[in-house]
Design an enzyme around this catalytic site. Structure first.
Site, PDB file in Angstrom:
ATOM      1  N   PRO A  99       0.789  -1.227   0.000  1.00 24.49           N
ATOM      2  CA  PRO A  99       0.000   0.000   0.000  1.00 24.49           C
ATOM      3  C   PRO A  99       0.823   1.280   0.000  1.00 24.49           C
ATOM      4  CG  PRO A  99      -0.118  -1.100   2.131  1.00 24.49           C
ATOM      5  CD  PRO A  99       0.524  -2.065   1.180  1.00 24.49           C
ATOM      6  N   ASN A 100       0.332   2.238  -0.742  1.00 31.11           N
ATOM      7  CA  ASN A 100       0.880   3.602  -0.853  1.00 31.11           C
ATOM      8  C   ASN A 100       2.136   3.696  -1.703  1.00 31.11           C
ATOM      9  OD1 ASN A 100      -1.050   5.076   0.804  1.00 31.11           O
ATOM     10  ND2 ASN A 100      -0.244   3.856   2.501  1.00 31.11           N
ATOM     11  N   ARG A 136       5.002  12.062  -3.347  1.00 34.95           N
ATOM     12  CA  ARG A 136       5.041  12.668  -2.014  1.00 34.95           C
ATOM     13  C   ARG A 136       6.175  12.020  -1.221  1.00 34.95           C
ATOM     14  NH1 ARG A 136      -0.814  12.030  -1.240  1.00 34.95           N
ATOM     15  NH2 ARG A 136      -1.740  13.406  -2.774  1.00 34.95           N
ATOM     16  N   TYR A 162      11.501   8.615   0.822  1.00 36.12           N
ATOM     17  CA  TYR A 162      11.501   7.470  -0.093  1.00 36.12           C
ATOM     18  C   TYR A 162      12.128   7.753  -1.465  1.00 36.12           C
ATOM     19  CZ  TYR A 162       8.351   5.536   3.405  1.00 36.12           C
ATOM     20  OH  TYR A 162       7.814   5.077   4.567  1.00 36.12           O
ATOM     21  N   ASN A 178       7.663  -5.896  -1.219  1.00 28.68           N
ATOM     22  CA  ASN A 178       7.718  -4.803  -0.252  1.00 28.68           C
ATOM     23  C   ASN A 178       6.301  -4.686   0.303  1.00 28.68           C
ATOM     24  OD1 ASN A 178       7.807  -2.524   1.274  1.00 28.68           O
ATOM     25  ND2 ASN A 178       8.867  -1.261  -0.246  1.00 28.68           N
ATOM     26  N   ALA A 214       3.311  -0.916   4.796  1.00 35.28           N
ATOM     27  CA  ALA A 214       2.837  -0.892   6.194  1.00 35.28           C
ATOM     28  C   ALA A 214       2.323  -2.255   6.661  1.00 35.28           C
ATOM     29  CB  ALA A 214       1.754   0.169   6.349  1.00 35.28           C
ATOM     30  N   GLU A 253      11.913 -10.292   1.329  1.00 34.40           N
ATOM     31  CA  GLU A 253      11.254  -9.057   1.802  1.00 34.40           C
ATOM     32  C   GLU A 253      12.186  -7.878   1.542  1.00 34.40           C
ATOM     33  OE1 GLU A 253      10.265  -9.247   5.985  1.00 34.40           O
ATOM     34  OE2 GLU A 253      10.070  -7.063   6.112  1.00 34.40           O
ATOM     35  N   HIS A 258      12.679  -3.437   1.592  1.00 34.96           N
ATOM     36  CA  HIS A 258      12.210  -2.106   2.016  1.00 34.96           C
ATOM     37  C   HIS A 258      13.138  -1.047   1.459  1.00 34.96           C
ATOM     38  CE1 HIS A 258       9.281  -3.778   4.724  1.00 34.96           C
ATOM     39  NE2 HIS A 258      10.204  -4.659   5.081  1.00 34.96           N
ATOM     40  N   ARG A 282      14.054   3.242  12.161  1.00 30.04           N
ATOM     41  CA  ARG A 282      12.865   4.107  12.182  1.00 30.04           C
ATOM     42  C   ARG A 282      12.056   3.896  13.472  1.00 30.04           C
ATOM     43  NH1 ARG A 282       9.870   4.270   6.581  1.00 30.04           N
ATOM     44  NH2 ARG A 282       8.934   6.050   7.685  1.00 30.04           N
TER      45      ARG A 282
HETATM   46  O1  CA2 Z   1      10.765   1.476   3.537  1.00 32.29           O
HETATM   47  C1  CA2 Z   1       9.867   0.831   2.984  1.00 32.29           C
HETATM   48  O2  CA2 Z   1       9.969   0.341   1.868  1.00 32.29           O
HETATM   49  C2  CA2 Z   1       8.513   0.685   3.703  1.00 32.29           C
HETATM   50  O3  CA2 Z   1       8.015  -0.623   3.405  1.00 32.29           O
HETATM   51  C3  CA2 Z   1       7.610   1.751   3.124  1.00 32.29           C
HETATM   52  C4  CA2 Z   1       6.248   1.799   3.811  1.00 32.29           C
HETATM   53  C5  CA2 Z   1       6.385   1.865   5.319  1.00 32.29           C
HETATM   54  O4  CA2 Z   1       5.116   1.780   5.921  1.00 32.29           O
HETATM   55  C6  CA2 Z   1       7.277   0.759   5.860  1.00 32.29           C
HETATM   56  O5  CA2 Z   1       7.398   0.913   7.251  1.00 32.29           O
HETATM   57  C7  CA2 Z   1       8.643   0.802   5.213  1.00 32.29           C
HETATM   58  C8  CA2 Z   1       5.484   3.026   3.339  1.00 32.29           C
HETATM   59  C9  CA2 Z   1       5.252   3.105   1.874  1.00 32.29           C
HETATM   60  C10 CA2 Z   1       4.544   4.381   1.605  1.00 32.29           C
HETATM   61  O6  CA2 Z   1       5.149   4.999   0.506  1.00 32.29           O
HETATM   62  C11 CA2 Z   1       4.824   6.305   0.262  1.00 32.29           C
HETATM   63  C12 CA2 Z   1       5.496   6.872  -0.780  1.00 32.29           C
HETATM   64  C13 CA2 Z   1       5.259   8.176  -1.117  1.00 32.29           C
HETATM   65  C14 CA2 Z   1       4.322   8.909  -0.417  1.00 32.29           C
HETATM   66  C15 CA2 Z   1       3.647   8.314   0.627  1.00 32.29           C
HETATM   67  C16 CA2 Z   1       3.894   7.008   0.970  1.00 32.29           C
END
Ligand code: CA2
Length: 151
Positions: A10-11, A18, A23, A74, A77, A98, A100, A107
């Protein structure tokens, strides 16, 4: 031909749009493009999919059984919440890496636990889009080693 399924949680469709400080600037399409180029070069069949829904990811992991030799995921969340994804990886019996983008161990405390890590081949965390490249390399290496051991 070795088949690798890449799943984005997700996201991750918002990458590059954003939260660039956290990221990076690359979009999900950019990352999928890098993976596609690598796959062509390596002679691997690679498919990449993204969903914001836990059930989609569970279904795709289940369907990977017999269709793919490895999964690189990946879980975003869902890493920190989803026993359903863990159970899917366990039951599908498809070797899973897995990955990230960020280093989840540096974090917030709630991000430092992964429900998937215990059933994955391994975890790669903190290298930005390179985490995916390392993930597919690791998956390919694992599958090739298993294939040559069974010859
Ligand atoms: O570091 C990673 O790849 C994560 O899997 C990314 C997740 C986070 O919840 C994990 O703890 C670590 C979040 C992905 C959300 O990505 C976004 C990208 C741009 C704008 C908003 C969210």
């Amino acid at each position: 031909m070795i088949r690798i399924l890449v799943l984005h949680g997700p996201n991750l469709n918002m990458l590059g749009v954003r939260e660039q400080d956290l990221y990076g600037r690359q979009t999900l399409n950019d990352i999928n493009g890098l993976l596609d180029s690598w796959a062509k070069e390596a002679g691997v069949h690679l498919e990449a999919k993204q969903s914001n829904h836990e059930g989609d990811l569970v279904t795709w992991i289940q369907e990977a059984r017999g269709q793919f030799d490895a999964i690189v995921i990946n879980p975003a969340a869902y890493t920190h919440t989803s026993i359903a994804l863990r159970d899917a990886v366990l039951s599908a019996e498809v070797p899973t890496v897995e990955v990230h983008l960020s280093n989840i161990h540096q974090r917030e405390e709630f991000r430092q636990h992964s429900f998937l890590a215990g059933v994955a081949l391994g975890q790669i965390s903190g290298f930005g889009p390179t985490s995916y490249m390392l993930g597919v390399h690791a998956a390919l290496d694992h599958v090739q080693s298993k294939q040559s051991a069974s010859k």
